[in-house]
Design a protein around this motif. Structure first.
Motif, PDB file in Angstrom:
ATOM      1  N   ILE A  18      44.213   6.853  33.372  1.00  0.00           N
ATOM      2  CA  ILE A  18      42.995   7.529  32.792  1.00  0.00           C
ATOM      3  C   ILE A  18      42.169   8.188  33.900  1.00  0.00           C
ATOM      4  N   VAL A  19      42.031   7.683  35.063  1.00  0.00           N
ATOM      5  CA  VAL A  19      41.505   8.313  36.161  1.00  0.00           C
ATOM      6  C   VAL A  19      42.132   9.373  36.725  1.00  0.00           C
ATOM      7  N   ILE A  20      43.639   9.331  36.754  1.00  0.00           N
ATOM      8  CA  ILE A  20      44.627  10.302  37.296  1.00  0.00           C
ATOM      9  C   ILE A  20      44.341  11.319  36.336  1.00  0.00           C
ATOM     10  N   THR A  21      44.272  11.143  34.948  1.00  0.00           N
ATOM     11  CA  THR A  21      44.272  12.371  33.981  1.00  0.00           C
ATOM     12  C   THR A  21      42.991  13.074  33.983  1.00  0.00           C
ATOM     13  N   VAL A  22      41.877  12.381  33.733  1.00  0.00           N
ATOM     14  CA  VAL A  22      40.823  13.108  33.868  1.00  0.00           C
ATOM     15  C   VAL A  22      40.352  13.772  35.341  1.00  0.00           C
ATOM     16  N   GLY A  23      40.722  13.169  36.168  1.00  0.00           N
ATOM     17  CA  GLY A  23      40.477  13.789  37.436  1.00  0.00           C
ATOM     18  C   GLY A  23      41.490  15.211  37.760  1.00  0.00           C
ATOM     19  N   LYS A  24      42.667  15.218  37.211  1.00  0.00           N
ATOM     20  CA  LYS A  24      43.637  16.260  37.371  1.00  0.00           C
ATOM     21  C   LYS A  24      42.903  17.255  36.411  1.00  0.00           C
ATOM     22  N   ILE A  25      42.350  17.082  35.338  1.00  0.00           N
ATOM     23  CA  ILE A  25      42.093  18.049  34.487  1.00  0.00           C
ATOM     24  C   ILE A  25      40.671  18.623  35.175  1.00  0.00           C
ATOM     25  N   ALA A  26      39.786  17.878  35.476  1.00  0.00           N
ATOM     26  CA  ALA A  26      38.403  18.309  36.095  1.00  0.00           C
ATOM     27  C   ALA A  26      38.670  19.194  37.224  1.00  0.00           C
ATOM     28  N   ILE A  27      39.655  18.707  38.126  1.00  0.00           N
ATOM     29  CA  ILE A  27      39.709  19.353  39.314  1.00  0.00           C
ATOM     30  C   ILE A  27      40.441  20.844  39.236  1.00  0.00           C
ATOM     31  N   SER A  28      41.557  20.565  38.122  1.00  0.00           N
ATOM     32  CA  SER A  28      41.926  21.915  37.862  1.00  0.00           C
ATOM     33  C   SER A  28      41.351  23.059  37.267  1.00  0.00           C
ATOM     34  N   LEU A  29      40.419  22.613  36.423  1.00  0.00           N
ATOM     35  CA  LEU A  29      39.610  23.519  35.740  1.00  0.00           C
ATOM     36  C   LEU A  29      38.643  24.295  36.661  1.00  0.00           C
ATOM     37  N   LEU A  30      38.012  23.259  37.618  1.00  0.00           N
ATOM     38  CA  LEU A  30      36.853  24.096  38.583  1.00  0.00           C
ATOM     39  C   LEU A  30      37.918  24.896  39.558  1.00  0.00           C
ATOM     40  N   SER A  31      39.159  24.270  40.030  1.00  0.00           N
ATOM     41  CA  SER A  31      39.894  25.368  40.773  1.00  0.00           C
ATOM     42  C   SER A  31      40.564  26.630  40.309  1.00  0.00           C
ATOM     43  N   ALA A  32      40.629  26.621  38.978  1.00  0.00           N
ATOM     44  CA  ALA A  32      41.179  27.981  38.383  1.00  0.00           C
ATOM     45  C   ALA A  32      39.979  28.611  38.231  1.00  0.00           C
ATOM     46  N   PHE A  33      38.689  28.131  37.805  1.00  0.00           N
ATOM     47  CA  PHE A  33      37.627  28.732  37.687  1.00  0.00           C
ATOM     48  C   PHE A  33      37.270  29.306  38.938  1.00  0.00           C
ATOM     49  N   ALA A  34      37.165  28.680  40.060  1.00  0.00           N
ATOM     50  CA  ALA A  34      37.106  29.508  41.114  1.00  0.00           C
ATOM     51  C   ALA A  34      37.920  30.569  41.739  1.00  0.00           C
ATOM     52  N   ILE A  35      39.184  30.401  41.334  1.00  0.00           N
ATOM     53  CA  ILE A  35      40.103  31.499  41.760  1.00  0.00           C
ATOM     54  C   ILE A  35      39.901  32.803  41.036  1.00  0.00           C
ATOM     55  N   VAL A  36      39.445  32.583  39.681  1.00  0.00           N
ATOM     56  CA  VAL A  36      39.802  33.725  38.724  1.00  0.00           C
ATOM     57  C   VAL A  36      38.424  34.559  38.836  1.00  0.00           C
ATOM     58  N   TYR A  37      37.157  33.714  38.796  1.00  0.00           N
ATOM     59  CA  TYR A  37      35.843  34.257  38.575  1.00  0.00           C
ATOM     60  C   TYR A  37      34.914  34.516  39.892  1.00  0.00           C
ATOM     61  N   PHE A  38      35.613  34.006  40.961  1.00  0.00           N
ATOM     62  CA  PHE A  38      34.924  34.234  42.330  1.00  0.00           C
ATOM     63  C   PHE A  38      35.583  34.966  43.068  1.00  0.00           C
ATOM     64  N   ARG A  39      34.861  35.980  44.170  1.00  0.00           N
ATOM     65  CA  ARG A  39      35.362  36.522  45.186  1.00  0.00           C
ATOM     66  C   ARG A  39      34.998  35.854  46.326  1.00  0.00           C
ATOM     67  N   PHE A  40      36.128  35.599  47.245  1.00  0.00           N
ATOM     68  CA  PHE A  40      35.835  35.130  48.665  1.00  0.00           C
ATOM     69  C   PHE A  40      37.078  35.396  49.384  1.00  0.00           C
ATOM     70  N   PRO A  41      36.972  35.358  50.623  1.00  0.00           N
ATOM     71  CA  PRO A  41      38.077  35.665  51.370  1.00  0.00           C
ATOM     72  C   PRO A  41      39.110  34.844  51.417  1.00  0.00           C
ATOM     73  N   PHE A  42      40.455  35.269  51.366  1.00  0.00           N
ATOM     74  CA  PHE A  42      41.952  34.506  51.234  1.00  0.00           C
ATOM     75  C   PHE A  42      41.806  34.068  49.902  1.00  0.00           C
ATOM     76  N   LYS A  43      41.410  34.635  48.761  1.00  0.00           N
ATOM     77  CA  LYS A  43      41.239  33.983  47.529  1.00  0.00           C
ATOM     78  C   LYS A  43      42.858  33.657  47.181  1.00  0.00           C
ATOM     79  N   MET A  44      43.704  34.857  47.005  1.00  0.00           N
ATOM     80  CA  MET A  44      44.934  34.519  46.639  1.00  0.00           C
ATOM     81  C   MET A  44      45.858  33.638  47.693  1.00  0.00           C
ATOM     82  N   LEU A  45      45.463  33.835  49.152  1.00  0.00           N
ATOM     83  CA  LEU A  45      46.274  32.631  49.942  1.00  0.00           C
ATOM     84  C   LEU A  45      46.001  31.367  49.414  1.00  0.00           C
ATOM     85  N   CYS A  46      44.853  31.104  48.881  1.00  0.00           N
ATOM     86  CA  CYS A  46      44.474  29.752  48.551  1.00  0.00           C
ATOM     87  C   CYS A  46      45.103  29.481  47.398  1.00  0.00           C
ATOM     88  N   PHE A  47      45.203  30.319  46.371  1.00  0.00           N
ATOM     89  CA  PHE A  47      46.015  30.082  45.134  1.00  0.00           C
ATOM     90  C   PHE A  47      47.242  29.801  45.511  1.00  0.00           C
TER      91      PHE A  47
END
Length: 282
Positions: free
Chosen positions: A86-115
């Motif tokens: 449960i912890v692995i599942t919820v943690g993976k989904i939460a972190i992945s949602l936030l990471s994808a949200f930041a990569i798609v909707y925010f502009r910051f230096p080296f964004k594609m490099l981070c992806f």
């Protein structure tokens, strides 16, 4: 127009039935073995029909002491596996949602490099990462703990990539409408993106829960205390080394019990799982 041919329908059903029988036969043998005594299983040929010791064997597997090569019973090991999954599942989904949200909707230096740095971690085999990860966890004092079992496995490049691809399909009009209504980034994330992603979240929940439940190599390195054995490690401990006799009936009963939670998750979330995969494809 599709041409319906009776012989083709019969052939397709026959192939499906044969495939199901091939997959299900080992499970049936495990169930049959879990209903006999240990002496009956090792006889040749092995019985192919259920025996009369079902309740006795499953009771011994669940609550019997000393059957697992340790003093911890299957109930406690199932709890450790459940919390870890449960912890692995919820943690993976939460972190992945936030990471994808930041990569798609925010502009910051080296964004594609981070992806791409996140994405390239998929190319690293587990064996390359496991020793450095173990050293870090050991130095932080997280051996034999739920944190040590879950935190090193809580990130997922695959889930981040899937959510990113889904977020890219969200119309820009929704972003503009949310901005006009005065919604901030996290409000847009919580009220718009997360509800739209529920089918993808359900599909990933099933996949990641099974992934967390079936973990073997990492818990094998992480756990030296019997109180932190997950059920997969417990089954391994039941297989005595050397010339010691193995209670195969108890081993098979434990294996059947260990399959029940992930099987229940798949059956209960089957509709959402299939829908999430289809939506992800779109």
């Amino acid at each position: 127009m599709v041409d319906r041919r009776p012989w083709l329908t019969v052939l397709s059903h026959l192939v499906m039935i044969v495939g199901v029988m091939i997959v299900a036969f080992p499970l049936y043998l495990a169930f049959v073995a879990s209903t006999h005594t240990a002496d009956a299983i090792v006889q040749s040929p092995m019985p192919l029909l259920p025996g009369a010791h079902l309740w006795e064997n499953y009771q011994a597997a669940l609550f019997g002491s000393g059957k697992l090569g340790s003093n911890t019973n299957v109930v406690h090991m199932m709890w450790v596996s459940f919390v870890t999954a449960i912890v692995i599942t919820v943690g993976k989904i939460a972190i992945s949602l936030l990471s994808a949200f930041a990569i798609v909707y925010f502009r910051f230096p080296f964004k594609m490099l981070c992806f791409w740095a996140i994405f390239l971690t998929l190319m690293l085999p587990v064996e390359v990462r496991i020793l450095p990860t173990y050293k870090v966890v050991a130095e932080l004092g997280m051996l034999n703990s739920y944190a040590g079992l879950t935190l090193p496995l809580i990130a997922s490049a695959t889930a981040t990539f899937l959510f990113r691809q889904f977020f890219l399909t969200v119309p820009d009009e929704l972003v503009e409408a949310a901005r006009i209504d005065g919604a901030g980034p996290m409000r847009f994330f919580k009220d718009v993106l997360v509800p739209l992603s529920k089918t993808s979240v359900a599909a990933l929940f099933v996949i990641q829960f099974i992934y967390g439940w079936n973990q073997y190599l990492w818990p094998l390195l992480m756990t030296t205390s019997e109180d932190m054995y997950p059920v997969v490690i417990g089954i391994k401990r039941m297989l005595a080394g050397g010339e010691a006799a193995v209670d195969w009936n108890i081993v098979m009963a434990t294996a059947i019990i260990a399959m029940l939670p992930p099987a229940a998750v798949v059956m209960l979330m089957q509709k959402w799982f299939v829908k999430g995969l289809v939506d992800t494809e779109k």
